[in-house]
Design a protein around this motif. Structure first.
Motif, PDB file in Angstrom:
ATOM      1  N   GLU A 126     -12.157   2.227  14.253  1.00  0.00           N
ATOM      2  CA  GLU A 126     -11.004   1.486  14.771  1.00  0.00           C
ATOM      3  C   GLU A 126     -11.036   1.561  16.286  1.00  0.00           C
ATOM      4  O   GLU A 126     -11.161   2.659  16.846  1.00  0.00           O
ATOM      5  CB  GLU A 126      -9.701   2.100  14.240  1.00  0.00           C
ATOM      6  CG  GLU A 126      -8.498   1.235  14.503  1.00  0.00           C
ATOM      7  CD  GLU A 126      -7.237   1.894  13.971  1.00  0.00           C
ATOM      8  OE1 GLU A 126      -7.200   3.128  13.879  1.00  0.00           O
ATOM      9  OE2 GLU A 126      -6.300   1.147  13.656  1.00  0.00           O
TER      10      GLU A 126
ATOM     11  N   THR B 102     -13.522  -1.277   8.809  1.00  0.00           N
ATOM     12  CA  THR B 102     -12.225  -1.094   9.480  1.00  0.00           C
ATOM     13  C   THR B 102     -11.319  -0.261   8.581  1.00  0.00           C
ATOM     14  O   THR B 102     -11.513  -0.210   7.365  1.00  0.00           O
ATOM     15  CB  THR B 102     -11.541  -2.448   9.725  1.00  0.00           C
ATOM     16  OG1 THR B 102     -11.327  -3.074   8.472  1.00  0.00           O
ATOM     17  CG2 THR B 102     -12.379  -3.336  10.616  1.00  0.00           C
ATOM     18  N   PRO B 103     -10.284   0.327   9.162  1.00  0.00           N
ATOM     19  CA  PRO B 103      -9.379   1.155   8.342  1.00  0.00           C
ATOM     20  C   PRO B 103      -8.628   0.326   7.297  1.00  0.00           C
ATOM     21  O   PRO B 103      -8.166   0.865   6.294  1.00  0.00           O
ATOM     22  CB  PRO B 103      -8.385   1.710   9.375  1.00  0.00           C
ATOM     23  CG  PRO B 103      -9.011   1.521  10.699  1.00  0.00           C
ATOM     24  CD  PRO B 103      -9.945   0.372  10.598  1.00  0.00           C
ATOM     25  N   GLU B 104      -8.503  -0.975   7.559  1.00  0.00           N
ATOM     26  CA  GLU B 104      -7.729  -1.798   6.621  1.00  0.00           C
ATOM     27  C   GLU B 104      -8.548  -2.206   5.400  1.00  0.00           C
ATOM     28  O   GLU B 104      -8.016  -2.790   4.469  1.00  0.00           O
ATOM     29  CB  GLU B 104      -7.222  -3.063   7.317  1.00  0.00           C
ATOM     30  CG  GLU B 104      -6.052  -2.825   8.244  1.00  0.00           C
ATOM     31  CD  GLU B 104      -6.473  -2.199   9.567  1.00  0.00           C
ATOM     32  OE1 GLU B 104      -7.593  -2.511  10.038  1.00  0.00           O
ATOM     33  OE2 GLU B 104      -5.715  -1.369  10.104  1.00  0.00           O
ATOM     34  N   THR B 105      -9.861  -1.943   5.428  1.00  0.00           N
ATOM     35  CA  THR B 105     -10.703  -2.312   4.312  1.00  0.00           C
ATOM     36  C   THR B 105     -10.148  -1.696   3.017  1.00  0.00           C
ATOM     37  O   THR B 105      -9.749  -0.524   2.999  1.00  0.00           O
ATOM     38  CB  THR B 105     -12.135  -1.801   4.515  1.00  0.00           C
ATOM     39  OG1 THR B 105     -12.539  -2.159   5.823  1.00  0.00           O
ATOM     40  CG2 THR B 105     -13.073  -2.373   3.478  1.00  0.00           C
TER      41      THR B 105
ATOM     42  N   ARG C  39     -12.790   6.946  13.067  1.00  0.00           N
ATOM     43  CA  ARG C  39     -11.581   7.651  12.634  1.00  0.00           C
ATOM     44  C   ARG C  39     -11.870   8.616  11.506  1.00  0.00           C
ATOM     45  O   ARG C  39     -11.139   9.564  11.290  1.00  0.00           O
ATOM     46  CB  ARG C  39     -10.518   6.660  12.153  1.00  0.00           C
ATOM     47  CG  ARG C  39     -10.056   5.688  13.217  1.00  0.00           C
ATOM     48  CD  ARG C  39      -9.299   6.410  14.309  1.00  0.00           C
ATOM     49  NE  ARG C  39      -8.865   5.444  15.326  1.00  0.00           N
ATOM     50  CZ  ARG C  39      -8.405   5.801  16.524  1.00  0.00           C
ATOM     51  NH1 ARG C  39      -8.338   7.083  16.866  1.00  0.00           N
ATOM     52  NH2 ARG C  39      -8.045   4.895  17.387  1.00  0.00           N
TER      53      ARG C  39
ATOM     54  N   GLU D  38       0.827  -1.206   0.000  1.00  0.00           N
ATOM     55  CA  GLU D  38       0.000   0.000   0.000  1.00  0.00           C
ATOM     56  C   GLU D  38       0.861   1.255   0.000  1.00  0.00           C
ATOM     57  O   GLU D  38       0.624   2.183  -0.759  1.00  0.00           O
ATOM     58  CB  GLU D  38      -0.920  -0.008   1.217  1.00  0.00           C
ATOM     59  CG  GLU D  38      -1.856   1.181   1.219  1.00  0.00           C
ATOM     60  CD  GLU D  38      -2.814   1.146   2.399  1.00  0.00           C
ATOM     61  OE1 GLU D  38      -2.820   0.140   3.137  1.00  0.00           O
ATOM     62  OE2 GLU D  38      -3.548   2.129   2.566  1.00  0.00           O
TER      63      GLU D  38
ATOM     64  N   ARG E 182      -7.996   3.792   4.937  1.00  0.00           N
ATOM     65  CA  ARG E 182      -7.284   4.693   5.844  1.00  0.00           C
ATOM     66  C   ARG E 182      -6.769   5.915   5.077  1.00  0.00           C
ATOM     67  O   ARG E 182      -6.736   7.022   5.587  1.00  0.00           O
ATOM     68  CB  ARG E 182      -6.118   3.948   6.482  1.00  0.00           C
ATOM     69  CG  ARG E 182      -5.499   4.663   7.671  1.00  0.00           C
ATOM     70  CD  ARG E 182      -4.188   4.002   8.053  1.00  0.00           C
ATOM     71  NE  ARG E 182      -4.378   2.675   8.644  1.00  0.00           N
ATOM     72  CZ  ARG E 182      -4.644   2.474   9.942  1.00  0.00           C
ATOM     73  NH1 ARG E 182      -4.768   3.488  10.746  1.00  0.00           N
ATOM     74  NH2 ARG E 182      -4.790   1.268  10.418  1.00  0.00           N
ATOM     75  N   ARG E 183      -6.356   5.648   3.845  1.00  0.00           N
ATOM     76  CA  ARG E 183      -5.811   6.743   3.059  1.00  0.00           C
ATOM     77  C   ARG E 183      -6.891   7.557   2.345  1.00  0.00           C
ATOM     78  O   ARG E 183      -6.633   8.608   1.792  1.00  0.00           O
ATOM     79  CB  ARG E 183      -4.849   6.186   2.003  1.00  0.00           C
ATOM     80  CG  ARG E 183      -3.554   5.783   2.610  1.00  0.00           C
ATOM     81  CD  ARG E 183      -2.633   5.178   1.598  1.00  0.00           C
ATOM     82  NE  ARG E 183      -1.525   4.545   2.288  1.00  0.00           N
ATOM     83  CZ  ARG E 183      -0.458   5.249   2.711  1.00  0.00           C
ATOM     84  NH1 ARG E 183      -0.345   6.529   2.465  1.00  0.00           N
ATOM     85  NH2 ARG E 183       0.480   4.638   3.382  1.00  0.00           N
TER      86      ARG E 183
ATOM     87  N   SER F 110      -5.947   1.053   1.224  1.00  0.00           N
ATOM     88  CA  SER F 110      -7.030   0.869   2.189  1.00  0.00           C
ATOM     89  C   SER F 110      -7.744   2.212   2.432  1.00  0.00           C
ATOM     90  O   SER F 110      -7.246   3.274   2.052  1.00  0.00           O
ATOM     91  CB  SER F 110      -6.478   0.324   3.502  1.00  0.00           C
ATOM     92  OG  SER F 110      -5.617   1.302   4.052  1.00  0.00           O
TER      93      SER F 110
ATOM     94  N   VAL G 289     -15.362   4.786   9.143  1.00  0.00           N
ATOM     95  CA  VAL G 289     -14.165   3.966   9.387  1.00  0.00           C
ATOM     96  C   VAL G 289     -13.956   3.896  10.901  1.00  0.00           C
ATOM     97  O   VAL G 289     -13.733   4.916  11.548  1.00  0.00           O
ATOM     98  CB  VAL G 289     -12.928   4.582   8.721  1.00  0.00           C
ATOM     99  CG1 VAL G 289     -11.707   3.702   8.954  1.00  0.00           C
ATOM    100  CG2 VAL G 289     -13.185   4.772   7.234  1.00  0.00           C
TER     101      VAL G 289
ATOM    102  N   MET H 169     -10.027   8.223   3.692  1.00  0.00           N
ATOM    103  CA  MET H 169     -11.048   8.838   4.536  1.00  0.00           C
ATOM    104  C   MET H 169     -10.749  10.308   4.812  1.00  0.00           C
ATOM    105  O   MET H 169      -9.624  10.773   4.720  1.00  0.00           O
ATOM    106  CB  MET H 169     -11.149   8.073   5.861  1.00  0.00           C
ATOM    107  CG  MET H 169      -9.914   8.163   6.731  1.00  0.00           C
ATOM    108  SD  MET H 169      -9.973   6.948   8.034  1.00  0.00           S
ATOM    109  CE  MET H 169      -8.476   7.293   8.892  1.00  0.00           C
TER     110      MET H 169
END
Lengths: 679, 319, 384
Positions: free
Chosen positions: C347, C324-327, C352, C279, C306-307, C304, C345, C309
């Motif tokens: 966590e 989850t953030p890893e989705t 988050r 990633e 996380r980047r 994911s 998201v 959102m």
């Protein structure tokens, strides 16, 4: 050779270098071709060298090596000769080393021969057939049955031809020679395959051995070991070990590097890597080497009859001594049959090993094969014990067919009529005289008239063009060595014969080769003929050749052509046939005629194999021209014959060295770079 | 076909493979020593020698029950073999290797003379009869050959006449003679006796003139009619050194030589070989059968033995 | 090790997850391989190159002109953690195969330090090194490196044979391995009778048979057809899931690297240009070279959420599907498309951020802050 290849050139303007520079005729294409030609420094050098040779030859008229640059090699050799004779019975090197060597050879041979004899012909036939069958797989497959059948037929025919005893002698010699050659070759191959330093040392030795006419090193051997079986065996081993060594080394070096790396990555130490990976991976090449070694052993065992090997070779040699061509031919046929037997059996064994390697074998088959081999050993013992009791040890006298007299008659008739009885055309004797007068003599006189430095220059330039400066240097050194030994004139005589013989061989070889490659039927007919010619002992040709053209140099050359042509034919045909099929298809699709295809596609593309053929031709012609010393070839060959029959080192040894020098020089000059491996 | 019958070497009784191998070695090493059980004859490469060997072999084997092996070797090698004991006897020596003869017979005393063979050997220059008849003067005086040298020219000899020299192992000094007498001939050696015979036969059949080194006894003399050219008379030592030779060839009493130990053993075989003595005609008869009629040497010998019992009975040593 | 194995169990986002876990492992146990400033220079007086700062600054071609040497591996440092799949990726000639061979000193490194489980490999004697190769690290090769004259079973047992194991024992173990890689019933065949994929399974079984701590793969699947290659990759993933063995995997195929790698080291001209999770590399290329490399990667399948959102405002924090953030972005897109609204998201029980159509599409389109300067890249590629 180096002139630019003109791709679509219908004119025949591009002529050999010498005339190309002297008289340029202006045609539209000429300037560009000439310009390209002149721009090529190598071609230019060749022209200059050729001009120098021609001009200097015409001017000086006598080009022998200057006496001041020579040395008296005869006196020290005479001293050595005397020393050998005086000390042969007393000196430690003979007593503790050479004598053991020769005794071991003798004992091995005697033991084997008495074993074969005590097995009687029945035992030999049964066991021989079984061994061939087992080598082919010991089952009912076609390969096994065919190999066994071949063996059976060969043995029976040898008996029927009334050469059973000499065949057994040769077989015994062969077995001993092959075992020792394979061992020695394998060890040397191992050394040069595993160590780069050994490779560096041994490589040139093997290369030299390959071009060295065996005839040249018989003499030192008989001085050390006396005439007889030991000398013959040692000569054979020296002659036949190199191919085994070469191919073993090649196999070891070519072994799949990933597999070796895999072994290392699994933590194998050097010994494990060698035994479990490297040697098994080299197996195929080693089998090939063994096969070549066997064939070379056979040809040398026959030639070694000159130094007392006995067996079929001496049958041939003695029959020729009494001018009995028929007898010689019969013994020669037995040699060919033995060659067929050994070749087929090793080939079948190799194939079978391959099969096992690629598809595996079941446990039961493996056991069965072991059992067969065990049975063979038991059978040998049984026959050795009771063989003679069953069948007597000699081939029964009633079971022979003698056709040697009719062969004599036929050969006599043939040679008489061909010799001078052809109306209008004259016959071979007339042609031979013409050849001597218009080709051989001018060639020899030309070589003799050319100053030595001119010739050295030419050799250097050709060597440089064909190979590297190294080839040039080697060639010049060889020439210088010949001159230094005061053999310049004699060597030029031999060289002229080799060149003339080579010329004829290439013409015949390439023409027949093209025919073989293009006409299926010719190929089918020629194949067995070529096989036979290649394995027939060289001696057999010698006497009929005298009847055809007389005892002179041309006779020797004719024998050389007969001897060398098969290899050239074969390589040429092979090269033409294996030309890239895509290129052939492309030219067909463009509507090329057969002739266009041959000259436009096949011949240019097969150039590489043609060069190999040339190289092979050089080596073979030289070896035969030398043997032709026996039938009036004169020059170096005669000196070797003289040295051999008189046991005179000072006479024969320098001549032998000169022959080797010629061989190396011609080999280097005809060997394109990067084409070291010959088949 | 003439066989070199090695025979069984006393291993017939051996049973198992290993035992057999061992006894084989033992039997062989004994045999090569030159004992009574096997006699090795050095047989030079000419047919006369083959005839000698064939008759001796046949008689030794049939009458005295001695095994014989004839090994083909020329004089120089034969002397070495006699010296080392690898051969027991040579039946016909032309005194072609005086150096070795002196070394082994006089100095080392490892080789001893076995007496004369009875056959008289003679070497000389010969021309075919059809040419000699036309030019009788040249036959009487070899120097006159220079007058006719053009007759003998071939493509090999170029401008000079062609002199067909001997095979290398034969006693000869023709090259030197030609040089010392300024003959307009080129000495072209033959590579082997067979080659020379074949060449002479070819030239003879074609009725071409030729000048050659030739000798008696020689079975081909019955097929080819040749006349000797007179050379300067031979005096003892005149051909030494060869470079100064100005004479023809000696008429030779051909001699037998034996390995010293073999001779000393005075076995029946040795006695027989010492007694062996026959004439040029006898030898030619057998040689002719072998080479001319292409009979097997053994058969030829058998035929002669059958017809000449009185001659060979004398050779058998008394019991 | 077992933890890593567990976490890889979830099928689709395994890469990202193991990555995280592997990073967690990082803190607990020392690295399996620890490589520092490793050099491999080929050529005359090769040992002079690494120490010389002047040479170190030169480019590959300049170095060759100046010294006649080629630096296949230049100043490379990295750690390989227990249980992770460490991928070394680069084009041919980038030095990756040399690098992996340096790890067990199949090729002798010129300079640098190299530790295996804390042991100094460089100073190992012959026996210790052989021990390392026999029991602890084994390798799978691009061209299989099988012995054609041995049956499959004997090939697999080869490593054990070298260790000196008795025949019956090693054949039994080999048979297990053969079954494990899915070649039951082919044990008596010869390598020549197998397809490429099957041969590589034999190679894999041979490496596994010695039960090494680390498996080294040198472009093992590049000689295979694409479909078979995919099968084999699945096989490796499966094995890793089952055993959690540490793997070092060399490849020139980016998609393979992304599929298999927990972390990827990207090499160019003997140097590591970037080292990170798939990633990180896709989302955050270190330079234009890397950027060009990953240009065609379907970003939504690697990056994911996380980047993607953005901070949630108060209203959003209460609604929307929880992820989850890893989705992976691609999964989030599916959810968003299905529900028609943004996702939260979450966590550790905290929201988050949120992702919606716009933020997800930004990632897909590559308009997020990390990727820019397409034009500059083009030229770079041409130069390479």
């Amino acid at each position: 050779m180096s002139s630019p290849t003109l791709t679509k050139d219908e004119t025949t303007q591009s002529s050999p270098p010498s005339s190309g520079s002297s008289g340029p005729r202006t045609t539209p294409e000429a300037p560009s071709a000439l310009a390209r030609f002149a721009a090529n420094p190598k071609a230019l050098a060749l022209v200059v060298a050729a001009l120098v040779v021609i001009v200097s030859g015409l001017v000086s008229g006598d080009g022998t090596w200057p006496h001041s640059l020579t040395a008296d090699v005869k006196s020290p050799l005479n001293d050595l000769d005397n020393w050998l004779v005086d000390n042969r019975d007393t000196h430690w090197i003979f007593l503790y080393f050479l004598l053991h060597l020769s005794n071991t050879a003798q004992v091995c041979y005697d033991t084997l021969l008495s074993l074969l004899e005590s097995m009687s012909y029945v035992g030999v036939i049964v066991v021989g057939t079984l061994i061939a069958w087992a080598a082919g797989g010991a089952d009912l497959s076609r390969r096994a049955l065919r190999t066994g059948g071949t063996a059976l037929a060969v043995f029976v025919v040898c008996g029927v031809l009334d050469v059973w005893e000499p065949t057994m002698e040769t077989l015994a010699l062969m077995i001993v020679a092959v075992v020792f050659s394979a061992l020695l070759g394998g060890l040397l191959g191992l050394a040069s395959g595993l160590s780069d330093r050994c490779e560096k040392i041994l490589r040139p030795v093997f290369d030299t051995m390959q071009v060295m006419p065996a005839f040249a090193y018989l003499l030192p051997l008989i001085l050390m070991f006396d005439i007889g079986v030991p000398s013959a065996l040692i000569a054979t081993v020296i002659y036949a070990a190199p191919p085994m060594a070469r191919l073993t080394s090649l196999g070891l070096r070519q072994a799949d590097p990933t597999a070796l790396e895999a072994a290392t990555s699994l933590g194998a130490d050097a010994r494990q890597r060698l035994l479990t990976a490297r040697l098994p991976l080299a197996r195929k090449q080693m089998m090939l080497g063994l096969n070549q070694t066997i064939m070379m052993c056979l040809s040398m065992v026959v030639l070694a009859s000159l130094i007392g090997a006995g067996g079929l070779g001496s049958e041939v040699y003695e029959a020729l001594g009494a001018l009995k061509i028929g007898d010689a031919l019969v013994a020669g046929i037995a040699v060919v049959l033995l060659a067929v037997l050994l070749d087929r059996t090793t080939a079948a064994a190799g194939e079978r090993l391959d099969d096992v390697a690629t598809s595996g074998i079941s446990r039961t088959v493996e056991r069965l094969r072991l059992a067969v081999w065990g049975g063979i050993v038991v059978l040998i013992g049984v026959f050795a014990a009771v063989g003679t009791a069953i069948a007597g040890n000699e081939w029964p006298e009633g079971w022979v067919v003698d056709f040697s007299n009719s062969v004599d008659t036929a050969v006599d008739w043939f040679t008489d009529h061909l010799g001078s009885g052809i109306p209008v055309l004259g016959g071979t004797i007339t042609w031979a005289q013409g050849f001597t007068e218009y080709v051989l003599n001018p060639l020899r006189d030309g070589l003799l008239a050319t100053p030595w430095w001119g010739l050295a220059l030419l050799v250097a330039v050709i060597g440089w063009i064909v190979g590297t400066w190294r080839a040039a240097l080697t060639g010049v050194i060889c020439l210088a060595l010949i001159g230094w030994m005061r053999l310049w004139d004699v060597a030029m005589d031999t060289l002229s014969q080799v060149l003339a013989g080579l010329f004829l061989t290439i013409i015949v070889g390439v023409l027949v080769g093209i025919l073989c490659a293009r006409v299926q039927r010719v190929d089918r007919i020629m194949r067995p003929v070529l096989d036979t010619m290649q394995t027939m002992p060289q001696f057999v040709y010698l006497i009929p050749v005298i009847a055809l053209v007389g005892q002179n140099r041309t006779g020797g050359i004719l024998a050389a052509v007969i001897y060398a042509a098969p290899a050239v034919i074969r390589i040429t045909a092979q090269g033409l046939r294996t030309v890239d099929p895509a290129a052939m298809e492309a030219s067909t699709s463009l509507g090329a005629t057969g002739k266009q295809q041959l000259f436009g596609v096949q011949l240019p593309l097969a150039r590489k194999s043609m060069l190999v053929a040339l190289n092979q031709g050089v080596v073979l012609v030289l070896s035969m021209v030398v043997i032709a010393g026996l039938i009036g070839g004169g020059a170096l060959g005669y000196m070797v014959v003289q040295g051999l029959s008189k046991g005179d080192l000072s006479q024969g040894f320098p001549a032998g060295i000169a022959i080797v020098c010629l061989g190396i020089m011609l080999d280097r000059l005809s060997q394109p770079v990067g084409k070291r491996v010959r088949d | 076909m003439r066989m070199k019958r090695i025979g069984t070497i006393g291993v017939a009784g051996a049973g198992i493979l290993g035992v057999l191998a061992l006894t084989g070695c033992a039997a062989d090493t004994k045999a090569s020593g030159g004992g009574d059980d096997k006699v090795v004859l050095a047989e030079p490469s000419w047919v006369g020698a083959t005839a000698n060997a064939a008759v001796v072999k046949k008689l030794l084997e049939d009458e005295l029950d001695v095994k014989v092996e004839a090994k083909q070797m020329d004089e120089p090698v034969a002397f070495d073999a006699l010296n080392s004991g690898k051969a027991d006897a040579i039946l016909e020596d032309w005194h072609g290797v005086p150096k070795k003869e002196k070394l082994y017979v006089e100095k080392k005393k490892t080789v001893v003379s076995g007496g004369d063979l009875g056959v008289v050997g003679h070497i000389g220059w010969f021309v075919p009869k059809y040419w000699a008849d036309k030019h009788p003067d040249a036959v009487k005086d070899f120097k006159k050959l220079n007058k006719y040298y053009k007759d003998f020219r071939t493509s090999e000899s170029g401008k000079l006449g062609h002199f067909i020299g001997a095979a290398p192992s034969y006693s000869q000094h023709d090259k030197e003679l030609i040089k010392n007498f300024d003959m307009k001939f080129k000495h072209i050696p033959s590579g082997a006796e067979a080659a020379q015979l074949k060449e002479l036969k070819r030239l003879y059949d074609a009725k071409k003139p030729f000048l050659t080194y030739w000798w008696e006894p020689q079975w081909m003399n019955e097929k080819i009619d040749m006349v000797e050219v007179k050379l300067p008379k031979h005096t003892p030592g005149c051909e030494v050194p060869a470079s100064k030779a100005k004479c023809g060839y000696e008429t030779n009493q051909l001699e037998k030589f034996l390995n010293a130990d073999f001779a000393k053993s005075n076995s029946k075989a040795a006695q027989f070989i010492k007694n062996f003595h026959w004439s040029t005609e006898d030898q030619n008869e057998v040689a002719g059968m072998i080479a001319g009629e292409k009979m097997d040497p053994e058969d030829a010998a058998a035929k002669w033995i059958k017809e000449n019992k009185s001659k060979w009975e004398k050779w058998i040593p008394k019991k | 090790m077992s933890e890593a194995a567990e976490t890889t169990a979830t099928a689709e986002n395994e890469d990202a997850q193991t990555n995280v876990k592997a990073n967690d492992n990082d803190t607990r146990t020392g690295p399996v391989f620890s490589v520092r400033n490793l050099w491999k220079v080929f050529g005359p007086k090769a040992d002079r190159v690494p120490g010389d700062p002047e040479h170190a600054a030169l480019s590959q071609t300049e170095l060759r002109e100046k010294t006649g040497c080629t630096a296949a591996v230049r100043d490379v440092s990295f750690d390989v953690h227990k249980g992770e799949v460490f991928v070394v990726m680069g084009l041919s000639g980038s030095g990756k195969s040399t690098l992996v061979r340096c790890l067990t000193r199949l090729i002798e490194p010129t300079a640098g330090t190299l530790e295996f489980n804390g042991e100094d490999v460089i100073s190992m004697g012959k026996d210790a090194l052989r021990e390392l190769r026999r029991h602890r690290a084994s390798m799978v090769f691009q061209n299989f490196g099988l012995l054609p004259h041995r049956s499959v079973l004997d090939n697999v047992a080869y490593g054990l044979e070298i260790q000196g194991m008795a025949k019956a024992v090693r054949r039994e173990r080999a048979a297990e391995m053969v079954a494990k890689v899915g070649l039951e019933g082919l044990g008596e065949r010869r390598p020549g009778q197998l397809s490429g994929g099957q041969q590589q399974r034999v190679g894999l079984a041979r490496a596994l048979a010695v039960d090494p701590q680390v498996l080294l793969f040198d472009e093992p699947f590049s000689a295979l057809d694409p479909l078979i290659r995919r099968d084999m990759q699945e096989e490796v993933i499966r094995l890793h899931r089952e055993e959690g063995r540490t793997m070092i995997f060399i490849t020139h195929d980016l998609s393979e690297a992304l599929r298999l790698g927990d972390r990827i080291a990207l090499m160019r001209d003997g140097e590591i240009v970037q080292l990170g999770t798939p990633e990180e590399i896709v989302a955050n290329p270190a330079d234009d070279y890397v950027r060009d490399f990953v240009r065609d990667v379907p970003r939504e399948q690697v990056i994911s959420v996380r980047r993607a959102m953005r901070p949630a405002d108060a209203a959003e924090a209460a609604t929307g599907t929880e992820i989850t953030p890893e989705t992976l972005v691609s999964d989030a897109i599916a959810t968003v498309a299905r529900t028609g609204e943004h996702c939260r998201v979450v966590e550790d029980g905290h929201v988050r951020g949120v992702v919606d159509h716009a933020s997800l599409l930004t990632v897909v389109a590559g308009l997020d802050k990390d990727s820019a300067g397409e034009d500059g890249m083009e030229r770079e590629v041409a130069a390479v």
